[in-house]
Design a protein around this motif. Structure first.
Motif, mmCIF file in Angstrom:
data_model
loop_
_atom_site.group_PDB
_atom_site.id
_atom_site.type_symbol
_atom_site.label_atom_id
_atom_site.label_comp_id
_atom_site.label_asym_id
_atom_site.label_seq_id
_atom_site.Cartn_x
_atom_site.Cartn_y
_atom_site.Cartn_z
ATOM 1 N N VAL A 115 0.835 -1.199 0.000
ATOM 2 C CA VAL A 115 0.000 0.000 0.000
ATOM 3 C C VAL A 115 0.872 1.252 0.000
ATOM 4 O O VAL A 115 0.598 2.225 -0.708
ATOM 5 C CB VAL A 115 -0.961 0.008 1.203
ATOM 6 N N ALA A 116 1.950 1.225 0.772
ATOM 7 C CA ALA A 116 2.869 2.363 0.798
ATOM 8 C C ALA A 116 3.487 2.595 -0.575
ATOM 9 O O ALA A 116 3.691 3.746 -0.991
ATOM 10 C CB ALA A 116 3.959 2.138 1.842
ATOM 11 N N ALA A 117 3.789 1.529 -1.303
ATOM 12 C CA ALA A 117 4.353 1.671 -2.649
ATOM 13 C C ALA A 117 3.385 2.401 -3.576
ATOM 14 O O ALA A 117 3.800 3.191 -4.437
ATOM 15 C CB ALA A 117 4.695 0.301 -3.226
ATOM 16 N N LYS A 121 4.511 7.453 -6.609
ATOM 17 C CA LYS A 121 4.587 7.022 -8.005
ATOM 18 C C LYS A 121 5.961 6.466 -8.336
ATOM 19 O O LYS A 121 6.094 5.621 -9.229
ATOM 20 C CB LYS A 121 4.193 8.172 -8.914
ATOM 21 N N ALA A 122 6.987 6.923 -7.638
ATOM 22 C CA ALA A 122 8.327 6.369 -7.862
ATOM 23 C C ALA A 122 8.386 4.922 -7.381
ATOM 24 O O ALA A 122 8.888 4.032 -8.094
ATOM 25 C CB ALA A 122 9.371 7.216 -7.137
ATOM 26 N N SER A 123 7.892 4.657 -6.170
ATOM 27 C CA SER A 123 7.901 3.293 -5.634
ATOM 28 C C SER A 123 7.000 2.375 -6.442
ATOM 29 O O SER A 123 7.326 1.201 -6.670
ATOM 30 C CB SER A 123 7.458 3.312 -4.169
ATOM 31 N N MET A 124 5.854 2.894 -6.870
ATOM 32 C CA MET A 124 4.923 2.114 -7.677
ATOM 33 C C MET A 124 5.586 1.679 -8.983
ATOM 34 O O MET A 124 5.537 0.510 -9.368
ATOM 35 C CB MET A 124 3.684 2.939 -7.963
ATOM 36 N N ARG A 125 6.235 2.625 -9.661
ATOM 37 C CA ARG A 125 6.903 2.297 -10.923
ATOM 38 C C ARG A 125 8.035 1.298 -10.691
ATOM 39 O O ARG A 125 8.224 0.359 -11.477
ATOM 40 C CB ARG A 125 7.445 3.566 -11.568
ATOM 41 N N VAL A 263 -1.061 -5.457 -9.786
ATOM 42 C CA VAL A 263 -1.248 -5.631 -8.342
ATOM 43 C C VAL A 263 -0.388 -6.773 -7.809
ATOM 44 O O VAL A 263 0.090 -6.713 -6.676
ATOM 45 C CB VAL A 263 -2.743 -5.828 -7.976
ATOM 46 N N LYS A 264 -0.170 -7.786 -8.647
ATOM 47 C CA LYS A 264 0.703 -8.885 -8.225
ATOM 48 C C LYS A 264 2.139 -8.395 -8.074
ATOM 49 O O LYS A 264 2.832 -8.733 -7.110
ATOM 50 C CB LYS A 264 0.631 -10.030 -9.232
ATOM 51 N N ALA A 265 2.600 -7.587 -9.022
ATOM 52 C CA ALA A 265 3.974 -7.074 -8.966
ATOM 53 C C ALA A 265 4.192 -6.208 -7.730
ATOM 54 O O ALA A 265 5.260 -6.250 -7.108
ATOM 55 C CB ALA A 265 4.277 -6.273 -10.235
ATOM 56 N N ILE A 266 3.181 -5.451 -7.363
ATOM 57 C CA ILE A 266 3.288 -4.572 -6.200
ATOM 58 C C ILE A 266 3.092 -5.339 -4.896
ATOM 59 O O ILE A 266 3.599 -4.941 -3.845
ATOM 60 C CB ILE A 266 2.270 -3.414 -6.327
#
Length: 426
Positions: A115-117, A121-125, A263-266
């Motif tokens: 959730v924090a990722a 947007k940097a962490s998400m990417r 969502v799996k990658a995150i």
């Protein structure tokens, strides 16, 4: 021996303006569970939230909602006479705090790191980078010079975004280095927005030109796709949502596959997620624009409920209570959320036509954005906060539902008078 049941509590960290918090609270009350909202400044909450929670009998308690230990202590105090069964937030800026405290107290919830990722947007990417084809080309930049260099490397046009805001705030398509420089410097000078510290960095991304959709996800599975109606660039305002999206075959499979890969990658495989995607030129591929670790905002859950009978707030709360939600969604209608915009700058003198709009066939909601009322002075800021009202309508198909929503919008009249810039507050 007393047969009184042990009280059960769910604590929400803050509350959004979209109605999702109230919808979740209503379901919990039906289940005999007591919802409590903790907020940094309860008296400063939007009047509509204060009113709605008071009418529901839901306590709003003061707490430092930026401190996980303080929130955890408040949860223990709230549930001192019973059982704490859940902690969560359905508000974008606090969903990571809800997940963190849930893990701290050992109640069901998503992976806090996932959730924090999503909140950066940097962490998400970075989390999605190991799965080919999810991210557009991008660079995270700490200066206007870096941003201009990144844009030149990626190729114009590009999209420049703040790292950690939502609602399309300060998101711009840029066709020149000068435009990149200007919006990057503006973002880096924000400092704070709505009580949230804004990171002085930007993401510069490849512009993806195709149609935009969102995937409504629960426990890693896409329940359905929503078509988004967006404003023309350089802004990216969401002007409407249509559920279910009228996509089938290969295009539907592509969007579902990309969303579930994201969502799996995150690591966001427990609970709700809202994944925004855009098709590439030619509609042969898609890229993930954003992943949110929460149910959708903008009344999309209500559109899902109208079209299918499935309430995403209830699915989330069912999971929170430790039960298994039914993830089968079958739609026999189409529902549309249609937004009307505020004046670029002005004083709102009157709102007319609400009753007439509500009376039209298929219309479910005609609702002013909280705070929109006669006497309000407003200056547009190029974000979703510029929307003055929303209308939700249903129909047998996309065209009928959208036609009804637009017709209802045409019944509404907002009368604005000019003001000087100096009269604008906030």
């Amino acid at each position: 021996m007393s047969d009184r049941k042990t009280p059960r509590y769910v604590v929400f960290v803050e509350s959004p303006l979209t109605g999702a918090g109230q919808d979740c609270a209503r379901f919990l009350l039906e289940q005999g569970v007591t919802p409590v909202v903790v907020a940094a400044r309860p008296p400063a909450m939007a009047p509509s939230l204060i009113r709605d929670y008071a009418e529901l009998g839901v306590e709003v308690r003061a707490c430092d909602t930026h401190d996980a230990d303080a929130v955890a202590d408040a949860c223990r105090e709230i549930a001192a006479d019973g059982e704490l069964v859940g902690v969560a937030s359905v508000y974008e800026y606090y969903c990571d705090m809800g997940a963190q405290v849930a893990a701290l107290l050992g109640v069901p919830g998503p992976d806090p790191a996932a959730v924090a990722a999503c909140r950066s947007k940097a962490s998400m990417r970075a989390a999605m980078a190991s799965t080919p084809g999810l991210n557009p080309r991008f660079e995270v930049c700490s200066s206007a010079e870096e941003a201009a260099s990144a844009a030149a490397s990626i190729g114009f046009p590009v999209v420049v975004k703040p790292l950690d805001l939502t609602g399309s705030l300060w998101v711009r398509r840029c066709g020149t280095a000068e435009e990149v420089d200007a919006i990057t410097r503006e973002i880096m000078g924000i400092g704070e927005y709505l009580g949230q510290e804004v990171a002085p960095r930007v993401v510069v991304e490849e512009y993806v030109p195709g149609a935009e959709y969102s995937a409504e996800v629960m426990h890693g599975k896409v329940l359905g796709l929503t078509e988004k109606i967006c404003s023309a660039p350089p802004l990216f305002l969401e002007m409407g949502h249509i559920f279910p999206a009228a996509v089938t075959g290969d295009r539907e499979r592509l969007l579902v596959e990309k969303a579930e890969q994201a969502v799996k990658a995150i690591g966001l495989t427990w609970g709700p997620a809202h994944v925004e995607l855009k098709l590439t030129a030619g509609d042969k591929d898609a890229r993930v624009i954003e992943v949110n670790g929460r149910i959708a905002g903008d009344r999309i859950p209500e559109a899902v409920r109208i079209a299918s009978g499935v309430d995403m707030c209830r699915l989330h709360m069912t999971a929170l209570l430790g039960d298994t939600p039914d993830l089968n969604v079958v739609c026999d209608r189409t529902a549309v959320v249609h937004f009307l915009m505020s004046a670029p700058l002005g004083r709102l003198d009157a709102i007319d036509g609400v009753a007439e709009a509500q009376a039209l066939e298929g219309v479910h909601e005609v609702h002013m954005r909280p705070g929109v009322q006669p006497g309000m002075v407003y200056r547009a800021n190029g974000s979703n906060r510029d929307r003055a009202a929303w209308i939700i309508a249903e129909g047998a198909d996309r065209d009928e539902a959208l036609g009804r929503a637009v017709a209802a919008g045409e019944k509404l009249t907002f009368t604005w008078s000019p003001v000087d810039e100096s009269e604008v507050r906030g």
